[in-house]
Design a protein around this motif. Structure first.
Motif, mmCIF file in Angstrom:
data_model
loop_
_atom_site.group_PDB
_atom_site.id
_atom_site.type_symbol
_atom_site.label_atom_id
_atom_site.label_comp_id
_atom_site.label_asym_id
_atom_site.label_seq_id
_atom_site.Cartn_x
_atom_site.Cartn_y
_atom_site.Cartn_z
ATOM 1 N N ILE A 32 0.867 -1.174 0.000
ATOM 2 C CA ILE A 32 0.000 0.000 0.000
ATOM 3 C C ILE A 32 0.905 1.226 0.000
ATOM 4 O O ILE A 32 1.620 1.490 0.967
ATOM 5 N N GLY A 33 0.866 1.949 -1.104
ATOM 6 C CA GLY A 33 1.658 3.168 -1.241
ATOM 7 C C GLY A 33 0.800 4.386 -0.960
ATOM 8 O O GLY A 33 -0.360 4.447 -1.355
ATOM 9 N N THR A 34 1.387 5.365 -0.290
ATOM 10 C CA THR A 34 0.631 6.558 0.083
ATOM 11 C C THR A 34 1.024 7.791 -0.726
ATOM 12 O O THR A 34 0.371 8.819 -0.633
ATOM 13 N N ALA A 35 2.081 7.697 -1.508
ATOM 14 C CA ALA A 35 2.573 8.871 -2.238
ATOM 15 C C ALA A 35 1.722 9.174 -3.462
ATOM 16 O O ALA A 35 1.178 8.270 -4.095
ATOM 17 N N LEU A 86 3.825 6.359 6.337
ATOM 18 C CA LEU A 86 2.904 7.154 7.136
ATOM 19 C C LEU A 86 3.187 8.653 7.099
ATOM 20 O O LEU A 86 2.262 9.459 7.153
ATOM 21 N N GLY A 87 4.431 9.042 6.995
ATOM 22 C CA GLY A 87 4.745 10.472 6.934
ATOM 23 C C GLY A 87 4.169 11.125 5.698
ATOM 24 O O GLY A 87 3.614 12.229 5.757
ATOM 25 N N VAL A 88 4.274 10.439 4.567
ATOM 26 C CA VAL A 88 3.711 10.961 3.319
ATOM 27 C C VAL A 88 2.192 10.999 3.415
ATOM 28 O O VAL A 88 1.552 11.981 3.024
ATOM 29 N N TRP A 89 1.600 9.928 3.947
ATOM 30 C CA TRP A 89 0.142 9.879 4.104
ATOM 31 C C TRP A 89 -0.351 11.055 4.953
ATOM 32 O O TRP A 89 -1.276 11.776 4.560
#
Length: 176
Positions: A32-35, A86-89
């Motif tokens: 799961i990618g958040t970027a 999580l930081g990007v999310w």
């Protein structure tokens, strides 16, 4: 749920460690990618991360709805979910001026129901300086508290520095 939290600074090797740890799990696995590709640099970084994974990975994009992506991925016949990061999310939520606290609560609540082993990658913000920007300070404070909540729930926690993991909790998990 078996949770491993991988923390580290920018370009510390945290994703590489997470992918190495993930090799212990038989495919299929979910990444799961958040970027979001908001600029050329981020698009290149996303492409680089995709190239690091082989075809045995199923990729799910979740720049905002991370809780929902976890719930849906957990229903699949998979051996592992890797969330990066999580930081990007949290930055996405801040950038869109969304009620990030609501999303954090939903994400943490979702973890209580996830049965698939989980590796979560997040930035460690406690070692940096104090930003002159109030918004960046709020982001760092929120991510630091989120990391603490995850570390408390995790079976294993690693801090990655210069590509090497320092196991803070449950150090019996060596990368392949």
């Amino acid at each position: 749920m078996e949770l491993t939290l991988v923390l580290g600074g920018l370009s510390s090797g945290k994703t590489a460690l997470a992918l190495s740890l993930a090799q212990r799990f038989i495919p299929p696995r979910v990444y799961i990618g958040t970027a979001e590709p908001i600029d050329q640099e981020m698009a290149q970084k996303i492409a680089q991360h995709r190239a690091e994974r082989d075809e045995s990975w199923q990729t799910v994009e979740a720049p905002l709805e991370l809780g929902r992506a976890l719930r849906e991925s957990d229903k699949k016949e998979i051996s592992l979910i890797l969330v990066d990061g999580l930081g990007v999310w949290l930055g996405n939520l801040f950038a869109k001026k969304i009620d990030y606290q609501k999303y954090i609560i939903e994400f943490l609540d979702t973890l209580s129901f996830v049965e698939t082993p989980l590796i979560i990658v997040s930035e460690e913000v406690g070692l940096g300086g104090i930003s002159p920007s109030p918004e960046v300070r709020r982001w760092g404070e929120a991510l630091g508290k989120l990391n603490q909540a995850l570390a408390e729930r995790a079976k294993r926690v690693a801090l990655v520095v210069a590509g090497f993991p320092l196991w803070l909790k449950g150090g019996d998990y060596e990368p392949s």
